[in-house]
Design an enzyme around this catalytic site. Sequence first.
Site, short mmCIF file in Angstrom:
data_model
loop_
_atom_site.label_atom_id
_atom_site.label_comp_id
_atom_site.label_asym_id
_atom_site.label_seq_id
_atom_site.Cartn_x
_atom_site.Cartn_y
_atom_site.Cartn_z
N TYR A 66 35.89 114.85 76.75
CA TYR A 66 36.62 116.13 77.84
C TYR A 66 35.64 116.55 78.40
O TYR A 66 35.89 116.66 80.59
CB TYR A 66 37.61 117.13 77.76
CG TYR A 66 38.25 116.51 77.31
CD1 TYR A 66 39.79 116.20 77.79
CD2 TYR A 66 39.38 116.36 75.64
CE1 TYR A 66 41.14 115.67 77.70
CE2 TYR A 66 40.47 116.07 75.32
CZ TYR A 66 40.94 115.64 76.26
OH TYR A 66 42.47 114.78 75.37
N ARG A 69 34.69 113.43 80.91
CA ARG A 69 35.19 112.76 81.57
C ARG A 69 35.13 114.45 83.57
O ARG A 69 35.46 114.36 84.01
CB ARG A 69 36.56 113.31 81.19
CG ARG A 69 36.69 112.25 80.03
CD ARG A 69 38.10 111.86 79.46
NE ARG A 69 39.40 112.17 80.29
CZ ARG A 69 40.72 112.09 80.30
NH1 ARG A 69 40.80 112.65 78.82
NH2 ARG A 69 41.16 112.29 81.08
N HIS A 118 50.38 116.81 82.73
CA HIS A 118 49.46 116.64 81.49
C HIS A 118 48.29 118.09 81.18
O HIS A 118 47.60 117.44 81.10
CB HIS A 118 48.88 115.16 81.52
CG HIS A 118 50.09 114.53 81.25
ND1 HIS A 118 50.04 113.45 81.32
CD2 HIS A 118 51.34 115.26 80.48
CE1 HIS A 118 51.52 112.61 80.98
NE2 HIS A 118 52.45 114.19 80.43
N CYS A 126 42.12 130.07 75.81
CA CYS A 126 41.44 129.95 73.92
C CYS A 126 42.44 128.91 72.65
O CYS A 126 43.84 128.73 73.12
CB CYS A 126 41.69 131.29 73.40
SG CYS A 126 41.15 130.89 71.97
N CYS A 129 43.88 132.40 71.09
CA CYS A 129 44.94 133.37 71.46
C CYS A 129 46.08 132.76 73.07
O CYS A 129 46.13 133.63 73.47
CB CYS A 129 44.31 134.67 71.95
SG CYS A 129 42.41 134.82 72.21
N CYS A 157 38.74 136.91 71.34
CA CYS A 157 38.96 136.65 69.71
C CYS A 157 37.72 135.54 69.11
O CYS A 157 38.13 135.24 68.07
CB CYS A 157 40.42 135.90 69.52
SG CYS A 157 40.76 134.46 70.09
#
Length: 252
Positions: A66, A69, A118, A126, A129, A157
């Site tokens: 990703y 991209r 999308h 995250c 959390c 977290c």
Amino acid sequence: MPERDAAELLRDAKRVVVFTGAGMSAESGVPTFRDALTGLWARFDPRTLATPAAFAADPALVWGWYEWRRAEVQRVHPNAGHRAVATIESHIPDTVVITQNVDDLHERAGSSPVHHLHGTLAHPYCSGCGEPYTFPPEIPEEPEEGRRVAPPSCAECAAPVRPGVVWFGESLPEGQWGIAERAAQDCDVFLCVGTSSVVYPAASLIEHAAARGAVTIQVNPNSTSWDDRVSFDFRAPAGVVLPALRGCLAGP
Ligand code: OAD
């Protein structure tokens, strides 16, 4: 001339939906998913990159893909089709722009707001959390297509941050989906651009619009299951058809 007929209906419309898919950004240089040879899903397996299980199994592989991209999208620019959508929006104020794309090319062309069904590459969060994560401002170095990049850890977290896109098996963002469904049910003209119309529930929007009697306009150089069911089927690229439609909006 069908373009003039379609543009006249567009000009007289009170409520318009512009619904876009990967083909909208193709002329900017962003690959689609299902075009033979060049589509992302012809080269990569969505099961290893676009599911929650894939991220749990190999977060660095998924995050790196990703990031590749995201870097690609940052390098490219909106095309004439994106700009025409923004102009249509300025002519017809009750225009709702809904996209399946995770890039920000509609926004960079001037459309606002843009409803991303999308998700978007720009807003990761995250995986534990749900806390949003903000990317550092500098443009990322473009990782190679398959390079692993460890995801950042959440400041709250410490769980891995995940891409802000909707994966297979996940629900669409509720608020965006509600707006999209209502807009499709209420519109006079539904302009469907650059999508194979095979991924649900997004693909059901044109069904809602057609069932309520909206004029449906498809823009796609290739065939889809909607070819014979739309009011106008323009078998050409978005960067050609949309500027032509926009050009007719001003009238004779
Ligand atoms: P697809 O790759 O399935 O379809 C892209 C469509 O764009 C095809 O029908 C092409 O013929 C058409 N196309 C190609 N070039 C074009 C151009 N210049 N102008 C107009 N159309 C052109 O992409 P989507 O329909 O967007 O989901 O795919 C839907 C979803 O499937 C994506 O949002 C993604 C993917 O898996 C997720 O990642 C959740």
